[in-house]
Design a protein around this motif. Structure first.
Motif, PDB file in Angstrom:
ATOM      1  N   GLY A 163       0.827  -1.204   0.000  1.00 23.75           N
ATOM      2  CA  GLY A 163       0.000   0.000   0.000  1.00 23.75           C
ATOM      3  C   GLY A 163       0.858   1.249   0.000  1.00 23.75           C
ATOM      4  N   GLU A 164       1.902   1.253   0.844  1.00 26.38           N
ATOM      5  CA  GLU A 164       2.802   2.406   0.910  1.00 26.38           C
ATOM      6  C   GLU A 164       3.582   2.569  -0.391  1.00 26.38           C
ATOM      7  OE1 GLU A 164       2.961   4.696   3.225  1.00 26.38           O
ATOM      8  OE2 GLU A 164       1.381   3.668   4.363  1.00 26.38           O
ATOM      9  N   LEU A 166       2.625   1.623  -3.408  1.00 26.99           N
ATOM     10  CA  LEU A 166       1.712   2.106  -4.450  1.00 26.99           C
ATOM     11  C   LEU A 166       1.449   3.599  -4.312  1.00 26.99           C
ATOM     12  CD1 LEU A 166      -0.804  -0.877  -4.575  1.00 26.99           C
ATOM     13  CD2 LEU A 166       0.813  -0.207  -6.370  1.00 26.99           C
ATOM     14  N   LEU A 167       1.371   4.089  -3.088  1.00 26.44           N
ATOM     15  CA  LEU A 167       1.216   5.528  -2.875  1.00 26.44           C
ATOM     16  C   LEU A 167       2.459   6.276  -3.350  1.00 26.44           C
ATOM     17  CD1 LEU A 167      -0.497   5.644   0.642  1.00 26.44           C
ATOM     18  CD2 LEU A 167      -1.549   6.198  -1.563  1.00 26.44           C
ATOM     19  N   TYR A 170       2.492   6.313  -7.092  1.00 26.52           N
ATOM     20  CA  TYR A 170       1.519   7.288  -7.601  1.00 26.52           C
ATOM     21  C   TYR A 170       2.129   8.684  -7.643  1.00 26.52           C
ATOM     22  CZ  TYR A 170      -2.380  10.586  -7.406  1.00 26.52           C
ATOM     23  OH  TYR A 170      -3.219  11.647  -7.626  1.00 26.52           O
ATOM     24  N   TYR A 195      -6.196  -2.560   0.802  1.00 23.57           N
ATOM     25  CA  TYR A 195      -5.270  -1.425   0.794  1.00 23.57           C
ATOM     26  C   TYR A 195      -5.919  -0.090   1.146  1.00 23.57           C
ATOM     27  CZ  TYR A 195      -2.342  -4.879  -1.430  1.00 23.57           C
ATOM     28  OH  TYR A 195      -1.633  -6.030  -1.685  1.00 23.57           O
ATOM     29  N   ARG A 198      -7.981   5.146  -0.181  1.00 22.80           N
ATOM     30  CA  ARG A 198      -7.000   6.110  -0.691  1.00 22.80           C
ATOM     31  C   ARG A 198      -6.124   5.473  -1.761  1.00 22.80           C
ATOM     32  NH1 ARG A 198      -1.859   8.303   2.429  1.00 22.80           N
ATOM     33  NH2 ARG A 198      -1.308  10.116   1.150  1.00 22.80           N
ATOM     34  N   VAL A 199      -5.617   4.272  -1.479  1.00 22.45           N
ATOM     35  CA  VAL A 199      -4.787   3.572  -2.466  1.00 22.45           C
ATOM     36  C   VAL A 199      -5.615   3.194  -3.685  1.00 22.45           C
ATOM     37  CG1 VAL A 199      -3.448   1.478  -2.920  1.00 22.45           C
ATOM     38  CG2 VAL A 199      -3.153   2.705  -0.758  1.00 22.45           C
ATOM     39  N   ARG A 200      -6.821   2.677  -3.456  1.00 21.58           N
ATOM     40  CA  ARG A 200      -7.673   2.258  -4.571  1.00 21.58           C
ATOM     41  C   ARG A 200      -7.994   3.434  -5.486  1.00 21.58           C
ATOM     42  NH1 ARG A 200      -8.690  -0.017  -8.623  1.00 21.58           N
ATOM     43  NH2 ARG A 200     -10.790  -0.558  -9.240  1.00 21.58           N
ATOM     44  N   ARG A 202      -6.161   6.095  -6.052  1.00 24.88           N
ATOM     45  CA  ARG A 202      -4.969   6.432  -6.830  1.00 24.88           C
ATOM     46  C   ARG A 202      -4.656   5.375  -7.882  1.00 24.88           C
ATOM     47  NH1 ARG A 202      -5.509   9.284  -2.775  1.00 24.88           N
ATOM     48  NH2 ARG A 202      -4.384  11.204  -2.305  1.00 24.88           N
TER      49      ARG A 202
END
Length: 221
Positions: A163-164, A166-167, A170, A195, A198-200, A202
């Motif tokens: 998750g981190e 992917l952020l 982004y 996740y 927020r992740v979804r 992005r």
């Protein structure tokens, strides 16, 4: 004098594959010729039992047009060639094999590294947050099997490592347009549960979602 290999021709050992026609400035690709090459290259990479399935033709058409950057077909297919690929589908449908295979039809493009997400999570457990920095940087990655990795834990603190990452990817995408690819067995709802919203959110901005049918057969059987 050594002969120059044209951009529409790929040589594998003693065999030569023509993927389309070259007009002197650009390649006009032929999808059926690409499939012939993919069948041959797949056998070289994965063994003699590899084959291209007719049921996967639609998926392959989308992915091939994405990789060769056919603007007209990408527009018809609602694919943005400036975004990455999120390839989803059931276990064993061939997601990883296709992502390993398709990069070979465009040898002139920068290759991406395919990294299992489980390996990333295990790496975090050993070296901590440097792992997130390493995979959030300027390299070109395909994160394989998103969602199967365990929660990361470093010095007693839990972390949703992917998750981190992917952020971070982004933010890097916004700055540089560097693409990321992902394969996953999870659907959209499962990704959001795993996740977070927020992740979804992005991910929608950075990926083209291409999905196998939920009833796709397990090709590893």
């Amino acid at each position: 004098m050594k002969s120059r290999i044209l951009p529409h021709i790929i040589v594998e050992g003693s065999a030569q594959y023509t993927l389309g026609d070259f007009d002197g400035s650009s390649v006009i690709y032929d999808f059926d010729k690409i499939l012939i090459y993919l069948q041959a290259k797949g056998k070289l990479l994965f063994g003699k039992n590899f084959k291209i399935y007719e049921a996967d033709r639609e998926i392959l058409f989308k992915l091939c047009n994405y990789f060769i950057k056919d603007e007209a077909n990408c527009k018809k297919l609602n694919i943005d060639p400036n975004k990455g690929i999120l390839l989803s589908g059931p276990v064993g449908c061939g997601k990883t094999s296709l992502m390993k295979l398709l990069r070979h039809i465009v040898p002139h493009q920068k290759p991406y590294k395919i990294i299992p997400t489980r390996n990333i999570a295990f790496g975090f457990n050993h070296i901590g947050y440097k792992t997130i920095e390493d995979y959030g940087d300027s390299q070109y990655f395909c994160f394989d099997d998103l969602g199967v990795e365990p929660m990361g834990r470093y010095y007693g603190k839990d972390c949703n490592v992917m998750g981190e990452i992917l952020l971070s990817r982004y933010e890097f995408f916004l700055q540089t347009k560097m693409k990321t690819h992902v394969t996953t067995n999870l659907n959209a709802a499962e990704l959001e549960e795993r996740y977070g919203n927020r992740v979804r959110s992005r991910m929608r901005q950075t990926f083209n979602l291409i999905s196998f049918d939920a009833k796709s057969v397990d090709k590893r059987c």
